[in-house]
Structures are given as structure tokens and as C-alpha cells.
Design an enzyme around this catalytic site. Structure first.
Site, short mmCIF file in Angstrom:
data_model
loop_
_atom_site.label_atom_id
_atom_site.label_comp_id
_atom_site.label_asym_id
_atom_site.label_seq_id
_atom_site.Cartn_x
_atom_site.Cartn_y
_atom_site.Cartn_z
N HIS A 209 0.79 -1.23 0.00
CA HIS A 209 0.00 0.00 0.00
C HIS A 209 0.83 1.28 0.00
O HIS A 209 0.29 2.37 -0.14
CB HIS A 209 -0.94 0.03 1.20
CG HIS A 209 -0.25 0.32 2.49
ND1 HIS A 209 0.48 -0.62 3.15
CD2 HIS A 209 -0.14 1.47 3.22
CE1 HIS A 209 1.00 -0.07 4.24
NE2 HIS A 209 0.65 1.18 4.31
C1 UD1 Z 1 -2.47 5.25 5.83
C2 UD1 Z 1 -1.18 5.76 6.49
C3 UD1 Z 1 -0.10 4.68 6.39
C4 UD1 Z 1 -0.60 3.38 6.98
C5 UD1 Z 1 -1.87 2.98 6.26
C6 UD1 Z 1 -2.44 1.69 6.77
C7 UD1 Z 1 -0.82 8.17 6.32
C8 UD1 Z 1 -0.01 9.24 5.68
N1 UD1 Z 1 -0.67 6.95 5.80
O1 UD1 Z 1 -2.19 5.07 4.45
O2 UD1 Z 1 1.03 5.11 7.12
O3 UD1 Z 1 0.39 2.40 6.82
O4 UD1 Z 1 -2.84 4.03 6.44
O5 UD1 Z 1 -3.54 1.30 6.04
O6 UD1 Z 1 -1.56 8.44 7.26
N2 UD1 Z 1 -9.38 4.34 1.43
C9 UD1 Z 1 -10.58 3.72 1.35
N3 UD1 Z 1 -11.20 3.36 2.51
C10 UD1 Z 1 -10.67 3.62 3.72
C11 UD1 Z 1 -9.44 4.26 3.80
C12 UD1 Z 1 -8.79 4.62 2.64
O7 UD1 Z 1 -11.12 3.46 0.27
O8 UD1 Z 1 -11.29 3.25 4.75
C13 UD1 Z 1 -8.67 4.67 0.17
C14 UD1 Z 1 -9.04 6.00 -0.39
O9 UD1 Z 1 -8.96 5.92 -1.76
C15 UD1 Z 1 -7.94 6.90 0.13
C16 UD1 Z 1 -6.75 5.96 0.04
O10 UD1 Z 1 -7.29 4.69 0.40
O11 UD1 Z 1 -7.81 8.04 -0.64
C17 UD1 Z 1 -5.60 6.31 0.93
O12 UD1 Z 1 -6.04 6.41 2.29
P1 UD1 Z 1 -5.18 7.29 3.33
O13 UD1 Z 1 -5.83 7.27 4.65
O14 UD1 Z 1 -4.90 8.63 2.71
O15 UD1 Z 1 -3.78 6.57 3.40
P2 UD1 Z 1 -3.37 5.03 3.38
O16 UD1 Z 1 -2.76 4.74 2.07
O17 UD1 Z 1 -4.47 4.14 3.87
#
Ligand code: UD1
Length: 366
Positions: A209
Site C-alpha cells: 500500500h
Molecule cells: C495510511 C497511512 C499509512 C498506513 C496505512 C495503513 C498516512 C499518511 N498513511 O495510508 O502510514 O500504513 O494508512 O492502512 O496516514 N481508502 C478507502 N477506505 C478507507 C481508507 C482509505 O477506500 O477506509 C482509500 C481511499 O482511496 C484513500 C486511500 O485509500 O484516498 C488512501 O487512504 P489514506 O488514509 O490517505 O492513506 P493510506 O494509504 O491508507
């Protein structure tokens, strides 16, 4: 009597495993009352709710509901909402933040600006790679926190080098491993094998991820393609993170779906841990999985060139393999020929880190 209010912050999946151990220890000790704040950074039920149910985390007292967004907008939105909440609902004695995600830095910043002390659990980790959003979150959170609670011995060195006063630095151990040890019986009862049709010890488990692996179409395509090749040797289970799924769809990358290359959505805590525990090998770019695989002595090919958790490489079962197909293939050949190191016991990964943290908080905040 539970009369001293502390806020605990969760926002993303890995925060929940850590806060679960702290919530249990706070409850058992009885000095503090936990006000649990969910920022809503992760909001899908498979990324959030399922961990509350399985790990016995209390229902959050407040959910800031920030959802997805750019780093800047998520950070700003969390600060705005948490500040409003503190001003309306009252200040706690202190705020406990865990890990290195956007929710961690945003809530720490909000609290210290209002004069509320912050304890950072998992302080001192450094990848020395400032292109990672988490590295900036770690440096800033440590620089403004009042208590730096360290999980990895290298954290002590890093914080010393950065000039943090030793008074506020405490080596307490790893709370995520507390949760793993306390849940191991339930992990063993997971029936994920039946659902996936696999056999213990005869599969590879993949998670991906990190932006450095999934945000560039060339890199992501190369990783998927080499994995597809390796799945001719051993069945792969790929538990796909929503971010990675979104990128794969956006880039039009297709999977070679077969019995040997199975894709699932994000797994629950018990199912994910069962998959790690009984895998022949784990391939991952997750910081938490490097630690969990090391605690369970499962070979872990870490698909990164650096780590903020060096003890998983020095003492654990993780190796930094990177994301280049040749490097991945070479490591794979070594693993398949039985040539992989054994993990040693890591210092203070003993299931008692959260109790040590409560003792520190009692000394400072009660
Ligand atoms: C975040 C953390 C990362 C951690 C990871 C664990 C930061 C900068 N990054 O990354 O350190 O290892 O979580 O999972 O805080 N999305 C969904 N559903 C959700 C959550 C996210 O669809 O419940 C998708 C969305 O498209 C979103 C993308 O995932 O834009 C990224 O989510 P985000 O919370 O920005 O960061 P992660 O990549 O999950």
C-alpha cells in the site's frame, strides 16, 4: 476511581491494534478514563469497524468523520475538527497518539497548541527517507510531544541524536505485539483457510500500500508481474488495500487471477494474523507486518529499500528486498532453497508494553 481524562486518537487501521492494547491497560489500571477519538481517516468497515469488534476497542466517544483527501486537506480537516471538539467538550489531562499517520501528527499539533501535553507511542522510529509522508509525521510529532514512548532500541539512538531530553524518552516496548500476544488464541480459531482453500505453510501472503510501490504505474505493474511469475512456485494470497485497488483500477492493471494468485479485500485482524502466522513467506511494504512477522518468526520479504524498524532486520525475520523484480526473484530463490534467517526475541516485545506506558502516564499525569 477513573477520574483523570485522557484522549486516545485512532484514525487508521494500524492505530487500532495499538490503541486496543492501551485501552485494555487503561481499563485494568483504573487511574484514567479514556475518551476515544476516531478521526475517520479510515472509514470502510473492513478498514475500521471490524477491528473495534474483534479487538474489544470501546466505541469511539467522537468520530471527526474526515474521510479521504490529500495529505494537506486531511491534516487541516482533522486539526479543525479536533480543535472544535476540545473547545466544546473540554480538555483532557493529556492526549495519547500512536504511530506515524496523518491523524497522529494532526491531533498532536492540535493538542500542543492548546497547551495539552501529548504522549507519542512508537516514538523515535526513523526511515531517514523524507519522501515518505510517515517520516515527516514521525519527526514533527516527536519534536512537539511531551513524552516519547519508544518501541525499538534504535528509537533511543535517533531521539538522542536529535537532541531530545532523556527525561521525556522512555523505552517501553511494542504495543502492537501486546495485542498480537493477547489475541493469539482467537487468531488460531480463524477459518480463513476454508474460505480461501489453502493449506497451512503452503502459501505466500502479499500486502502492498506504500505510495512508493503503488502510486507509480510502472513500479506497480512490475511488482504485480513478478508476483504472478512467482505464483507458479507457490500459491499467493494478495489482501488488497483500498488505496492499491484504486491505483490498479486507475492504471488498468489486470491480475492473472488463478488458483495460485488469489485476491481478497482487506482482511480482519484475526484473519490477517492467521495468514501471516502460517505463511511460508510474507511479502509486504507494511511497517506493522514486518514487526508481526518477526514476532512470529515468519520469513518476511519487505518490499522497501529502507525501514524505520531496523530491529526487524537486525534481530527479526525481515529482509529489505526492495521492489525491483530481479531483487525480488533472488530473495525468492533463497527463500525457496530454505536459506532464510531465524528471528531472535526482540527487546521488550513481551506483551507488557501498554502496562509500562500506563505507569509512565501515571507518573506524569496523575
Ligand atoms: C495510511 C497511512 C499509512 C498506513 C496505512 C495503513 C498516512 C499518511 N498513511 O495510508 O502510514 O500504513 O494508512 O492502512 O496516514 N481508502 C478507502 N477506505 C478507507 C481508507 C482509505 O477506500 O477506509 C482509500 C481511499 O482511496 C484513500 C486511500 O485509500 O484516498 C488512501 O487512504 P489514506 O488514509 O490517505 O492513506 P493510506 O494509504 O491508507
Amino acid at each position: 476511581m477513573k477520574n483523570i481524562l485522557v484522549d486516545g486518537i485512532v484514525g487508521t487501521r494500524p492505530n487500532m491494534m495499538k490503541m486496543a492494547a492501551l485501552a485494555r491497560a487503561i481499563n485494568e489500571d483504573g487511574t484514567f478514563r479514556l475518551r476515544l477519538i476516531h478521526t475517520g481517516q479510515h472509514y470502510d468497515s473492513l478498514m475500521s469497524d471490524v477491528f473495534f469488534q474483534q479487538l474489544g476497542l470501546p466505541i469511539p466517544d467522537f468520530n471527526l468523520g474526515v474521510g479521504s483527501g490529500s495529505q494537506g486537506s486531511q491534516t487541516a480537516h482533522i486539526i479543525e475538527e479536533y480543535e472544535k471538539l476540545l473547545l466544546k467538550e473540554g480538555f483532557p489531562k493529556g492526549v495519547v497518539v500512536v504511530g506515524d499517520v496523518t491523524s497522529t501528527i494532526a491531533c498532536a499539533l492540535t493538542a500542543v497548541k492548546l497547551g495539552i501535553p501529548v504522549a507519542h507511542v512508537e516514538a523515535g522510529l526513523r526511515s531517514n527517507d523524507r519522501t515518505m509522508p510517515e517520516e515527516i509525521n514521525r519527526i514533527v510529532t516527536d519534536s512537539i510531544s511531551d513524552l516519547l514512548l519508544v518501541s525499538d532500541p534504535d528509537g533511543l539512538i535517533n531521539l538522542g541524536r536529535e537532541g531530545h531530553s532523556s527525561d521525556k524518552v522512555k523505552f517501553v516496548g511494542n504495543v502492537m505485539i501486546d495485542t498480537l500476544f493477547s489475541q493469539i488464541d482467537k487468531v488460531n480459531q480463524s477459518n480463513i483457510y476454508d474460505q480461501l482453500g489453502i493449506i497451512s505453510g503452503q502459501y505466500a501472503y502479499l500486502t502492498l500500500h506504500r505510495p512508493s510501490n503503488v502510486d507509480d504505474p510502472v513500479i506497480l505493474r512490475r511488482i504485480i508481474s513478478v508476483i504472478a511469475d512467482l505464483s507458479n512456485d507457490l500459491p499467493f494470497i494478495f489482501a488488497i488495500h483500498p488505496r492499491t485497488k484504486a491505483r490498479i483500477d486507475e492504471f488498468g492493471i489486470s491480475f492473472p487471477i488463478s488458483n495460485n494468485f488469489r485476491v481478497t479485500g482487506p482482511l480482519s485482524y484475526f484473519d490477517n494474523m492467521k495468514m501471516i502466522k502460517d505463511a511460508k513467506v510474507v511479502l509486504s511494504d507494511s511497517g506493522g507486518i514486518q514487526e508481526e512477522a518477526s514476532a512470529l518468526n515468519v520469513p518476511c520479504m519487505t518490499l522497501r529499500y529502507n525501514t524505520e524498524r531496523p530491529s526487524t532486520v537486525d534481530l527479526g525475520s525481515s529482509e529489505l528486498v526492495g521492489n525491483d523484480p530481479t531483487l525480488i526473484r533472488n530473495a525468492w530463490l533463497r527463500l525457496m532453497s530454505g536459506n532464510w534467517k531465524q528471528a531472535c526475541k526482540l527487546p521488550l516485545w513481551d506483551g507488557l508494553a501498554s502496562r509500562r506506558i500506563i505507569e509512565v502516564l501515571k507518573n506524569q499525569w496523575s
